[in-house]
Every structure is written in C-alpha cells, then in structure tokens.
Design an enzyme around this catalytic site. Structure first.
Site, PDB file in Angstrom:
ATOM      1  CB  ALA A  44      23.417  59.334  68.163  1.00 50.69           C
ATOM      2  CG  ASN A  45      20.824  57.642  63.414  1.00 51.37           C
ATOM      3  OD1 ASN A  45      20.215  56.649  63.790  1.00 51.37           O
ATOM      4  ND2 ASN A  45      21.948  57.567  62.705  1.00 51.37           N
TER       5      ASN A  45
END
Ligand code: C5P
Length: 474
Positions: A274-275
């Site tokens: 994810a970010n």
C-alpha cells in the site's frame, strides 16, 4: 509512577469511583490519579491523558464543532446530533451544562463523541491549560443545542459563571443556537429581549419549531429543531469557503469521473502493498465537482473517509479493480485521476497466508500495474474531453510533471511536492502547480487547504470547459 493498581476497595467505594470516573469521562485509573494528586496537593500537573485527546478520525478539512448541550428535555436529541455532525465528517467536542447532566450522562456523550466531554469550569484537569479558552477557540463553530432560556439569558448579559457560558463569552467563532423551551417561556418578554439581543450580536439560530411539547397537553412554538435540520445548518456553515464561492451550476449537465486514495495490492489474503495516500484531495475534488452541479462518480481505493455528499462512490481495492470500475464508468466529460495507484503488484500472490519457512524468505515477483490515467487518456473511443492527472513528486517537480504530461497523454497535470518535510501526504493542505498541454509556464497556486485546492481546481475546470481564454484564467 508507571502504573497504578487499586485492590481491595469496598464495593461502595468502587461504585462511587466508577460513577465519578464516568461523570468526568475518565478511566477509573485516571480518576484515582486525579484524586491522589489532589490529596497530595501536588503542584505538578498530572501526567494524565484523560482520553481528552483520544484521536478522532481525521476528517475532511479537520473542521471542529464545540457542541454545548443545555439542560432541557430536548438534550436527549443532542445525542443524535453528535452522530449526525460526525457523519458529515466534522469533529465534535461536547460541553454539558450542570443542568444537562440531569438529562444525559457524560459517559454516553463521551462514548458518542469519542472524546471525554467537559462539564466543569473549575476542572483542574482541563483548566490547567485554560480549557474553556481552548474549547472556545479551538473550533470552527459553536453549536448550543438545546439552547435553554436560561443559557440564552446568560449569553445576552455576558455572564460566565459556568463552563458553557464562559466558553460562549470567550469565543470569537460563529455561534449557532437551537432554542428549546416551553412555548410560554419562548414568548415571554424577557426571552424575546434576549433573543433579539443575541441576533443583534450576530448569533445565528435554527428553530425552534412548532409542535407537541414534552409536557402533557402542551403544544406551540418551542420544540428544538430535529438533529438532521441542525446538522444540515452546521454543514452549510462549515462548507469550505471555496465551495461556497463555486457557481452551483458551473458543471451542470457534465459527468465527472474521479479516482482517489491508494490501492492495495495483495501479497496473500492478509497482507498487501500500500502507500500513504489518505484520499483527502480526491474526495475534496469529488465534493467540489458535485457542488458545482456535475454528475460525479468517485472510484476510491481503501480510505477512511465518508462518502462526499451527492457523489456516487465505488470502493475498490487493487489497481486492476480501479481500472475496471473506471472503464465501466465511461463515458465521462472530465476525468481527474487523483489516486495514488500502486505501480506494481505481486504476480505470485499466495492464495493462502504465506508461512515463515526454514528454507528461506518468500520470493515475491512484482509486475507492473496498468496505468489507469494513461489508458484512459490514450483511448480513441470515449476519451473524456478533459483528462487530468496528478504528479506527487519528491524532487524535480517541474521536469517530472512536464514529462508525465507527455508520457501519459493527459491534458493537465496537477503537481505537488510530497517530500516528507512538506507534510502534504496525509495532511490537510497542499501547494500545487498546474501544467497544461501546450502551455510553457505552469500556474503556481499558493499553499491552501485541500478543500480550497479542490474548489479552485473545479472552478478552473469550469472556466476551461466554458472556453475562457487561457490568459485570463489564472
Ligand atoms: O506515474 P505516477 O504514478 O507518478 O503518475 C501519477 C498519475 O498517474 C496520477 O494521476 C495517478 O492517479 C495516475 N496513475 C494511474 N495509474 C497508475 C499509476 C498512476 O492512474 N498505475
């Protein structure tokens, strides 16, 4: 003292302690600390976090309401009001008057607000840092519901002998009153004078409405407005200025498609790549597009934000899901790709949770994700008239944004510097530059909130769509 254990207390004391803790919105342990500190007469501030700063979910614009609940039968409706205000994405901090504690408990209010509520002007805990001043100033709006005749009389005369009236006297924020009282009290000459004075002072009101009173066989003007009505007024007052200035019909009849948030790329059923994208900017743009009259579709990665009003939201997980939802949502007149799409996904994601093994580390094979912006911008069929991408860069913003404009085939790139020092990623403000195809110099906008960037971007799009020549558009 790192920890505190209290054993062998009489049941009676335990009950009294629990009640006292609940009333003050503290844990029993924190309550004991306060009692001990007071008993020891310590001049040191207690190192207590009474739950006062329990983080509320970060929400759009971080707008905050101080809700003062007055002592009337309508106080029970204020419990629903807390939920309704939170539902609209605002923080709520609650002050209960002493009289209100007869109608609703501090415990219920604290549970609903996700934060301790405040009751006492002389509470050593909150007054240590001038709590009433903080409650009065550290908010964008003060709502009084129910606003009783007594509380309004105090306000009209500038009295400040309890926490609620002190907050109201100390504030420089807008005040919204939701009066509630018996019709005879509402009609009384003293109340009329007080209300007239408050209106003259710039205080706003919602209601009261006409209807049945709590008292048997009593009806008339004096019922508190319904929580939904009050929450709608709160929302109208707190809408970002930029949205208020938007021409409500400027995008009428147009369909706007927006992506927002991060994507999650599975490694196995429980892990993912994810970010740090919060989705705030994309959600704010969707809210602004809807406010400008556009039929707005938002394809959102996993974020912790409420659906913006008037927007059709489709929630997805991965980049491939996002692309397929975007394609299904075409045709659109304008497409704005604000999502922070993961560049890669794991091609050999486990169908079951990957276990640690003695034979070494798991091998994750990465493959490139589809580029949603480029795919849509390069379509020959159903390409939106205006395709806008974002460029979150940590260095060489202008060069990277210009290159991206050409490589992705978009019409505009909204570029921002997201290096950690800027606090933009996950924060509430943004500084952007707009790079447009065929324009050598970008438009550089000053630092502003993400809501304001959204409003200005939508206003800018409306100008472009309606053919205002570039020179006069900055
Ligand atoms: O290449 P980069 O990720 O910096 O490009 C950012 C822009 O491209 C953003 O508008 C983003 O939403 C879009 N993008 C996309 N699909 C990807 C990667 C980026 O739509 N796979």
């Amino acid at each position: 003292m790192a920890s505190l254990t209290v054993r062998r207390l009489d049941d009676e004391i335990k009950v009294a302690l629990k009640l006292r803790a609940a009333k003050n919105g503290r844990s029993v342990e924190d309550e004991v600390r306060v009692i001990l500190r007071d008993a020891a007469g310590s001049a040191e501030p207690a190192t207590i976090d009474p739950g006062a700063e329990r983080p509320q979910p970060r929400v759009e614009g971080g707008r905050r309401v101080t809700l003062i609940i007055g002592g009337g039968i309508a106080a029970y409706k204020a419990l629903d009001l807390i939920r309704r205000i939170k539902e609209r994405g605002f923080y709520v901090r609650v002050v209960l008057t002493q009289a209100a504690t007869h109608f609703v408990t501090a415990l219920t209010v604290s549970a609903l607000a996700d934060e301790r509520c405040y009751t006492d002007l002389f509470d050593s805990q909150s007054e240590f840092d001038a709590g009433h001043i903080r409650l009065a100033r550290d908010c964008d709006l003060i709502v009084v519901a129910p606003a009783t005749a007594d509380l309004m009389a105090k306000m009209a005369h500038g009295l400040a002998d309890d926490l609620a009236s002190a907050v109201l006297l100390a504030t420089d924020k807008p005040i919204l009153l939701a009066p509630a009282m018996n019709p005879l009290m509402w009609r009384n000459a003293a109340t009329r004078r007080n209300v007239a004075q408050l209106l003259h002072d710039g205080v706003l009101t919602v209601g009261p409405n006409a209807g049945e009173m709590a008292e048997a066989n009593e009806a008339g003007l004096g019922r508190m407005s319904e929580p939904l009505e009050i929450a709608a007024k709160v929302e109208a007052m707190l809408r970002p200025k930029q949205l208020q200035n938007l021409q409500p019909q400027s995008l009428n009849g147009l369909r706007v498609l927006i992506t927002a948030g991060p994507t999650h790329e599975p490694i196995d059923p429980v892990r993912y790549i994810a970010n740090r994208s919060s989705g705030k900017q994309g959600y704010a743009i969707a809210a602004a597009a809807a406010a400008a009259g556009a039929e707005t579709v938002l394809v959102s990665g996993p974020v912790n934000l409420p659906d913006p009003k008037g927007v059709r939201v489709m929630r997805v997980e991965s980049a491939r899901d996002m692309l397929s939802r975007v394609e299904q949502s075409l045709p659109a007149d304008i497409a704005i790709f604000a999502a922070a799409v993961a560049d890669w996904r794991v091609s050999n994601a486990g169908e079951q949770k990957i276990k640690k093994s003695a034979s070494g580390l798991p091998q994750l094979d990465l493959v490139e994700n589809p580029d949603i912006l480029a795919t849509i911008a390069k379509r020959t069929h159903d390409r939106p008239k205006l395709v806008i991408g974002f460029a979150a860069e940590t260095e060489h913003v202008a060069q990277n944004a210009t290159a991206k404009l050409a490589r992705k085939g978009s019409d505009w790139i909204v570029a921002n510097d997201v290096s950690p020092a800027t606090g933009i990623m996950g924060g509430d403000s943004n500084t952007v530059q707009i790079f447009m195809k065929d324009h050598t110099a970008p438009e550089t906008w000053p630092a502003m909130s993400k809501d304001d960037v959204a409003g200005r971007l939508i206003a800018r799009i409306a100008q472009a769509v309606h053919g205002v020549p570039p020179k006069s558009m900055s």
